[in-house]
Design a protein around this motif. Structure first.
Motif, PDB file in Angstrom:
ATOM      1  N   ARG A 105       1.019  -1.156   0.047  1.00  0.00           N
ATOM      2  CA  ARG A 105       0.057   0.012   0.077  1.00  0.00           C
ATOM      3  C   ARG A 105       0.864   1.368  -0.050  1.00  0.00           C
ATOM      4  N   ILE A 106       1.082   1.816  -1.102  1.00  0.00           N
ATOM      5  CA  ILE A 106       2.013   3.075  -1.308  1.00  0.00           C
ATOM      6  C   ILE A 106       1.207   4.101  -2.078  1.00  0.00           C
ATOM      7  N   GLY A 107       1.624   5.468  -1.786  1.00  0.00           N
ATOM      8  CA  GLY A 107       0.975   6.601  -2.172  1.00  0.00           C
ATOM      9  C   GLY A 107       1.279   6.812  -3.760  1.00  0.00           C
ATOM     10  N   GLN A 108       0.673   7.446  -4.299  1.00  0.00           N
ATOM     11  CA  GLN A 108       0.706   7.619  -6.006  1.00  0.00           C
ATOM     12  C   GLN A 108       2.079   8.165  -6.273  1.00  0.00           C
ATOM     13  N   SER A 109       2.598   9.038  -5.555  1.00  0.00           N
ATOM     14  CA  SER A 109       3.803   9.789  -5.842  1.00  0.00           C
ATOM     15  C   SER A 109       5.122   8.809  -5.628  1.00  0.00           C
ATOM     16  N   GLU A 110       4.721   7.936  -4.432  1.00  0.00           N
ATOM     17  CA  GLU A 110       5.823   6.818  -4.447  1.00  0.00           C
ATOM     18  C   GLU A 110       5.910   5.542  -5.490  1.00  0.00           C
ATOM     19  N   ALA A 111       4.577   5.528  -6.039  1.00  0.00           N
ATOM     20  CA  ALA A 111       4.333   4.354  -7.216  1.00  0.00           C
ATOM     21  C   ALA A 111       5.128   4.751  -8.226  1.00  0.00           C
ATOM     22  N   GLN A 112       4.684   6.194  -8.481  1.00  0.00           N
ATOM     23  CA  GLN A 112       5.160   6.631  -9.954  1.00  0.00           C
ATOM     24  C   GLN A 112       6.634   6.708  -9.920  1.00  0.00           C
ATOM     25  N   THR A 113       7.417   6.659  -8.711  1.00  0.00           N
ATOM     26  CA  THR A 113       8.849   6.848  -8.855  1.00  0.00           C
ATOM     27  C   THR A 113       9.280   5.374  -8.638  1.00  0.00           C
ATOM     28  N   GLY A 114       8.619   4.282  -8.870  1.00  0.00           N
ATOM     29  CA  GLY A 114       9.259   2.933  -8.817  1.00  0.00           C
ATOM     30  C   GLY A 114       9.332   2.337  -7.533  1.00  0.00           C
ATOM     31  N   GLY A 115       8.256   2.624  -6.375  1.00  0.00           N
ATOM     32  CA  GLY A 115       8.532   2.404  -5.043  1.00  0.00           C
ATOM     33  C   GLY A 115       8.320   0.889  -4.927  1.00  0.00           C
ATOM     34  N   ARG A 116       7.521   0.228  -6.027  1.00  0.00           N
ATOM     35  CA  ARG A 116       7.330  -1.205  -5.847  1.00  0.00           C
ATOM     36  C   ARG A 116       8.179  -2.074  -6.146  1.00  0.00           C
ATOM     37  N   LYS A 117       9.199  -1.469  -6.741  1.00  0.00           N
ATOM     38  CA  LYS A 117      10.378  -2.201  -7.309  1.00  0.00           C
ATOM     39  C   LYS A 117      11.783  -1.745  -6.522  1.00  0.00           C
ATOM     40  N   LYS A 118      11.578  -0.865  -5.657  1.00  0.00           N
ATOM     41  CA  LYS A 118      12.881  -0.337  -4.994  1.00  0.00           C
ATOM     42  C   LYS A 118      13.368  -1.518  -4.024  1.00  0.00           C
ATOM     43  N   VAL A 119      14.647  -1.828  -4.220  1.00  0.00           N
ATOM     44  CA  VAL A 119      15.284  -2.863  -3.524  1.00  0.00           C
ATOM     45  C   VAL A 119      15.175  -2.428  -1.936  1.00  0.00           C
ATOM     46  N   ALA A 120      15.565  -1.454  -1.480  1.00  0.00           N
ATOM     47  CA  ALA A 120      15.564  -1.205  -0.215  1.00  0.00           C
ATOM     48  C   ALA A 120      14.179  -1.068   0.405  1.00  0.00           C
ATOM     49  N   LEU A 121      13.142  -0.681  -0.136  1.00  0.00           N
ATOM     50  CA  LEU A 121      11.633  -0.943   0.466  1.00  0.00           C
ATOM     51  C   LEU A 121      11.416  -2.101   0.343  1.00  0.00           C
ATOM     52  N   LEU A 122      11.566  -2.826  -0.957  1.00  0.00           N
ATOM     53  CA  LEU A 122      11.083  -4.453  -0.871  1.00  0.00           C
ATOM     54  C   LEU A 122      11.845  -5.182   0.464  1.00  0.00           C
ATOM     55  N   ALA A 123      13.157  -5.128   0.626  1.00  0.00           N
ATOM     56  CA  ALA A 123      13.594  -5.622   1.881  1.00  0.00           C
ATOM     57  C   ALA A 123      12.894  -5.179   3.172  1.00  0.00           C
TER      58      ALA A 123
END
Length: 235
Positions: A105-123
């Motif tokens: 569950r992420i905000g639109q701005s974070e999603a638009q900057t590739g948040g769902r694929k960020k290594v640090a965030l996924l970890a």
């Protein structure tokens, strides 16, 4: 909860995790990035506190597995194996396997900057999920989750059993040389998937370079390049 909030979507995620939650709100928090919260919401509604706890639960579970599987390994070997298993790249790899990026569950701005694929965030999300399982059902359940996903990687890993940077520093000192110096040569790629080239300089030797998805990984790769070139590492 996942972008599809239906019970079917939650059940499918639980199936991938191998754990059915008694308290699904724990899973919701574990998957929530601060950008998805309203300004009035507490940061406790995001994954961050759970990630802090999950990191410790993961560490204990992995250390316990290694103590059991490698009875003849010394502390240095165990540390090298441990660091590989709990590093963010390994956690992110498992998050991708579980499709946690899709469930975030992420905000639109974070999603638009590739948040769902960020290594640090996924970890971080992966570790938060471990904490959610721990709080929902105790350490045995969390340990079973870690064992299922980390143990095969632990048993199949064939990397160097000593830390390359430490080995290079010790080798340089044994030669009476100054501590090796690391410099970022190049940074490429988007923020969610950066690539670093790092050079390591040892007095009197040509620079060795290494590449990785983080500065730390690239530094290790650069140190390994020099160790192999100089014949210190042959494996």
């Amino acid at each position: 909860m996942p972008r599809d909030d239906s019970g079917k979507a939650v059940s499918e995620l639980e199936r991938r995790l191998g754990h059915s939650f008694a308290d699904r709100s724990l899973l919701t928090v574990a998957l929530t990035h601060a950008s998805a919260l309203d300004p009035s919401d507490s940061v406790a509604g995001s994954y961050q506190r759970l990630e802090f706890l999950g990191d410790r639960v993961l560490g204990l579970a992995v250390a316990t597995m290694m103590h059991r599987h490698f009875p003849k390994a010394d502390e240095g070997e165990l540390a090298r194996r441990f660091n590989h298993m709990v590093k963010r790249e390994t956690c992110a790899e498992i998050a991708v396997e579980l499709k946690l990026g899709d469930a975030m569950r992420i905000g639109q701005s974070e999603a638009q900057t590739g948040g769902r694929k960020k290594v640090a965030l996924l970890a971080d999300i992966c570790e938060a999920v471990i904490a959610a399982i721990y709080l929902d059902a105790g350490f045995d359940a969390a340990e079973a989750f870690v064992k299922r996903l980390w143990e095969p990687r632990m048993l199949s890993w064939s990397g160097p059993l000593r830390d390359a940077k430490t080995t290079l520093q010790e080798w340089a000192q044994s030669k009476g040389l100054p501590t090796p110096r690391y410099d970022v040569v190049k940074r490429e790629g988007p923020d969610h998937a950066p690539s670093f080239v790092v050079g390591v300089t040892v007095q009197g030797l040509a620079q060795g370079q290494g590449k990785g998805g983080s500065k730390r990984t690239a530094e290790q790769s650069a140190a390994e390049t020099v160790l192999r070139r100089e014949g210190v590492w042959n494996e």
